[in-house]
Write a protein that holds these residues in place. Structure first.
Motif, PDB file in Angstrom:
ATOM      1  N   TYR A   1      61.346  22.895 -14.793  1.00  0.00           N
ATOM      2  CA  TYR A   1      61.156  22.412 -16.149  1.00  0.00           C
ATOM      3  C   TYR A   1      62.202  23.004 -17.083  1.00  0.00           C
ATOM      4  O   TYR A   1      62.742  24.080 -16.834  1.00  0.00           O
ATOM      5  CB  TYR A   1      59.763  22.808 -16.667  1.00  0.00           C
ATOM      6  N   LEU A   2      62.461  22.291 -18.150  1.00  0.00           N
ATOM      7  CA  LEU A   2      63.303  22.821 -19.219  1.00  0.00           C
ATOM      8  C   LEU A   2      62.574  22.561 -20.531  1.00  0.00           C
ATOM      9  O   LEU A   2      62.472  21.419 -20.977  1.00  0.00           O
ATOM     10  CB  LEU A   2      64.683  22.162 -19.230  1.00  0.00           C
ATOM     11  N   GLN A   3      62.037  23.625 -21.103  1.00  0.00           N
ATOM     12  CA  GLN A   3      61.395  23.535 -22.407  1.00  0.00           C
ATOM     13  C   GLN A   3      62.466  23.717 -23.470  1.00  0.00           C
ATOM     14  O   GLN A   3      63.139  24.752 -23.500  1.00  0.00           O
ATOM     15  CB  GLN A   3      60.317  24.604 -22.551  1.00  0.00           C
ATOM     16  N   MET A   4      62.619  22.732 -24.314  1.00  0.00           N
ATOM     17  CA  MET A   4      63.669  22.747 -25.335  1.00  0.00           C
ATOM     18  C   MET A   4      63.021  22.768 -26.713  1.00  0.00           C
ATOM     19  O   MET A   4      62.304  21.829 -27.081  1.00  0.00           O
ATOM     20  CB  MET A   4      64.566  21.519 -25.186  1.00  0.00           C
TER      21      MET A   4
ATOM     22  N   TYR B   1      61.949  27.116 -16.207  1.00  0.00           N
ATOM     23  CA  TYR B   1      60.982  27.743 -15.322  1.00  0.00           C
ATOM     24  C   TYR B   1      60.661  26.788 -14.192  1.00  0.00           C
ATOM     25  O   TYR B   1      60.952  25.589 -14.287  1.00  0.00           O
ATOM     26  CB  TYR B   1      59.719  28.182 -16.075  1.00  0.00           C
ATOM     27  N   ARG B   2      60.072  27.313 -13.140  1.00  0.00           N
ATOM     28  CA  ARG B   2      59.824  26.504 -11.958  1.00  0.00           C
ATOM     29  C   ARG B   2      58.409  26.739 -11.452  1.00  0.00           C
ATOM     30  O   ARG B   2      57.838  27.819 -11.634  1.00  0.00           O
ATOM     31  CB  ARG B   2      60.859  26.830 -10.874  1.00  0.00           C
ATOM     32  N   ASP B   3      57.887  25.709 -10.831  1.00  0.00           N
ATOM     33  CA  ASP B   3      56.590  25.781 -10.168  1.00  0.00           C
ATOM     34  C   ASP B   3      56.831  25.412  -8.710  1.00  0.00           C
ATOM     35  O   ASP B   3      56.943  24.229  -8.367  1.00  0.00           O
ATOM     36  CB  ASP B   3      55.592  24.829 -10.831  1.00  0.00           C
ATOM     37  N   ASN B   4      56.941  26.405  -7.862  1.00  0.00           N
ATOM     38  CA  ASN B   4      57.272  26.143  -6.461  1.00  0.00           C
ATOM     39  C   ASN B   4      56.168  25.356  -5.758  1.00  0.00           C
ATOM     40  O   ASN B   4      56.442  24.609  -4.817  1.00  0.00           O
ATOM     41  CB  ASN B   4      57.545  27.452  -5.730  1.00  0.00           C
TER      42      ASN B   4
ATOM     43  N   SER C   1      61.521  26.227  -2.430  1.00  0.00           N
ATOM     44  CA  SER C   1      61.408  27.659  -2.716  1.00  0.00           C
ATOM     45  C   SER C   1      62.703  28.411  -2.449  1.00  0.00           C
ATOM     46  O   SER C   1      62.880  29.529  -2.926  1.00  0.00           O
ATOM     47  CB  SER C   1      60.285  28.279  -1.880  1.00  0.00           C
ATOM     48  N   PHE C   2      63.615  27.804  -1.677  1.00  0.00           N
ATOM     49  CA  PHE C   2      64.822  28.515  -1.258  1.00  0.00           C
ATOM     50  C   PHE C   2      66.073  28.002  -1.936  1.00  0.00           C
ATOM     51  O   PHE C   2      67.173  28.146  -1.429  1.00  0.00           O
ATOM     52  CB  PHE C   2      64.972  28.410   0.262  1.00  0.00           C
ATOM     53  N   ILE C   3      65.915  27.383  -3.072  1.00  0.00           N
ATOM     54  CA  ILE C   3      67.084  26.823  -3.746  1.00  0.00           C
ATOM     55  C   ILE C   3      67.145  27.275  -5.195  1.00  0.00           C
ATOM     56  O   ILE C   3      66.139  27.602  -5.809  1.00  0.00           O
ATOM     57  CB  ILE C   3      67.080  25.285  -3.699  1.00  0.00           C
ATOM     58  N   THR C   4      68.366  27.302  -5.693  1.00  0.00           N
ATOM     59  CA  THR C   4      68.601  27.528  -7.116  1.00  0.00           C
ATOM     60  C   THR C   4      68.563  26.191  -7.826  1.00  0.00           C
ATOM     61  O   THR C   4      69.163  25.222  -7.377  1.00  0.00           O
ATOM     62  CB  THR C   4      69.964  28.202  -7.337  1.00  0.00           C
ATOM     63  N   MET C   5      67.842  26.157  -8.914  1.00  0.00           N
ATOM     64  CA  MET C   5      67.732  24.938  -9.713  1.00  0.00           C
ATOM     65  C   MET C   5      68.429  25.147 -11.050  1.00  0.00           C
ATOM     66  O   MET C   5      68.452  26.263 -11.590  1.00  0.00           O
ATOM     67  CB  MET C   5      66.274  24.570  -9.961  1.00  0.00           C
ATOM     68  N   ALA C   6      68.961  24.072 -11.570  1.00  0.00           N
ATOM     69  CA  ALA C   6      69.671  24.178 -12.846  1.00  0.00           C
ATOM     70  C   ALA C   6      69.574  22.870 -13.607  1.00  0.00           C
ATOM     71  O   ALA C   6      69.300  21.812 -13.033  1.00  0.00           O
ATOM     72  CB  ALA C   6      71.135  24.536 -12.612  1.00  0.00           C
TER      73      ALA C   6
ATOM     74  N   ILE D   1      67.932  28.747 -12.661  1.00  0.00           N
ATOM     75  CA  ILE D   1      66.906  29.675 -12.209  1.00  0.00           C
ATOM     76  C   ILE D   1      67.009  29.797 -10.697  1.00  0.00           C
ATOM     77  O   ILE D   1      67.052  28.803  -9.985  1.00  0.00           O
ATOM     78  CB  ILE D   1      65.492  29.218 -12.657  1.00  0.00           C
ATOM     79  N   THR D   2      67.066  31.033 -10.217  1.00  0.00           N
ATOM     80  CA  THR D   2      67.195  31.267  -8.783  1.00  0.00           C
ATOM     81  C   THR D   2      65.835  31.175  -8.103  1.00  0.00           C
ATOM     82  O   THR D   2      64.786  31.089  -8.748  1.00  0.00           O
ATOM     83  CB  THR D   2      67.792  32.647  -8.517  1.00  0.00           C
ATOM     84  N   MET D   3      65.858  31.245  -6.779  1.00  0.00           N
ATOM     85  CA  MET D   3      64.596  31.190  -6.039  1.00  0.00           C
ATOM     86  C   MET D   3      63.761  32.442  -6.337  1.00  0.00           C
ATOM     87  O   MET D   3      62.535  32.399  -6.206  1.00  0.00           O
ATOM     88  CB  MET D   3      64.843  31.045  -4.548  1.00  0.00           C
ATOM     89  N   GLY D   4      64.407  33.506  -6.797  1.00  0.00           N
ATOM     90  CA  GLY D   4      63.674  34.705  -7.167  1.00  0.00           C
ATOM     91  C   GLY D   4      63.184  34.715  -8.594  1.00  0.00           C
ATOM     92  O   GLY D   4      62.491  35.648  -9.018  1.00  0.00           O
ATOM     93  N   GLY D   5      63.558  33.674  -9.354  1.00  0.00           N
ATOM     94  CA  GLY D   5      63.089  33.567 -10.722  1.00  0.00           C
ATOM     95  C   GLY D   5      64.037  34.104 -11.776  1.00  0.00           C
ATOM     96  O   GLY D   5      63.715  34.084 -12.967  1.00  0.00           O
ATOM     97  N   SER D   6      65.223  34.557 -11.382  1.00  0.00           N
ATOM     98  CA  SER D   6      66.204  35.011 -12.370  1.00  0.00           C
ATOM     99  C   SER D   6      66.784  33.815 -13.105  1.00  0.00           C
ATOM    100  O   SER D   6      67.091  32.809 -12.484  1.00  0.00           O
ATOM    101  CB  SER D   6      67.314  35.793 -11.685  1.00  0.00           C
ATOM    102  N   THR D   7      66.935  33.963 -14.405  1.00  0.00           N
ATOM    103  CA  THR D   7      67.398  32.847 -15.225  1.00  0.00           C
ATOM    104  C   THR D   7      68.711  33.179 -15.914  1.00  0.00           C
ATOM    105  O   THR D   7      69.048  34.347 -16.128  1.00  0.00           O
ATOM    106  CB  THR D   7      66.359  32.471 -16.285  1.00  0.00           C
TER     107      THR D   7
END
Length: 115
Positions: free
Chosen positions: A78-81, A69-72, A29-34, A50-56
């Motif tokens: 996920y990456l929907q392409m 998008y993320r599911d904490n 929950s406390f990490i940025t994912m990419a 996507i940041t931990m706050g949901g900003s993309t």
């Protein structure tokens, strides 16, 4: 920390794929994912984050076609392409960045888009 990607494969141009990256050993929950990608002979590039706050944020080349998008609750990003193009062909890597900016990487998953 372990990041495990899945969902890559071969698809026709115009098709869709969804990549998943499951994280363990980290406070998700406390990490940025990419998502990054690397095509043969090219440098690795940032595709979406996507940041931990949901900003993309998206690369211009995928904006409007890809969605991150993320599911904490599942520690998964996920990456929907959609509307895939041959130039999207690459190895896609999941990246996690923690609060002290340490980077962690998955093993990569191949995406091939046939014309």
């Amino acid at each position: 920390v372990q990041l495990v990607e899945s969902g890559g494969g071969l698809v026709q141009a115009g098709g869709s794929l969804r990549l998943s990256c499951a994280a363990s050993g980290i406070f998700f929950s406390f990490i940025t994912m990419a998502w990054y990608r690397q095509a043969p002979g090219k440098q690795r590039e940032n595709v979406a984050s996507i940041t931990m706050g949901g900003s993309t944020n998206y690369a211009d080349s995928v904006n409007g076609r890809f969605t991150i998008y993320r599911d904490n609750s599942k520690s998964t990003v996920y990456l929907q392409m959609n509307i895939l193009k041959p130039e999207d062909t690459a190895v896609y890597y999941c990246n996690a960045k923690n609060l002290v900016s340490e980077d962690f990487w998955g093993q990569g998953t191949q995406v091939t888009v046939a014309s």
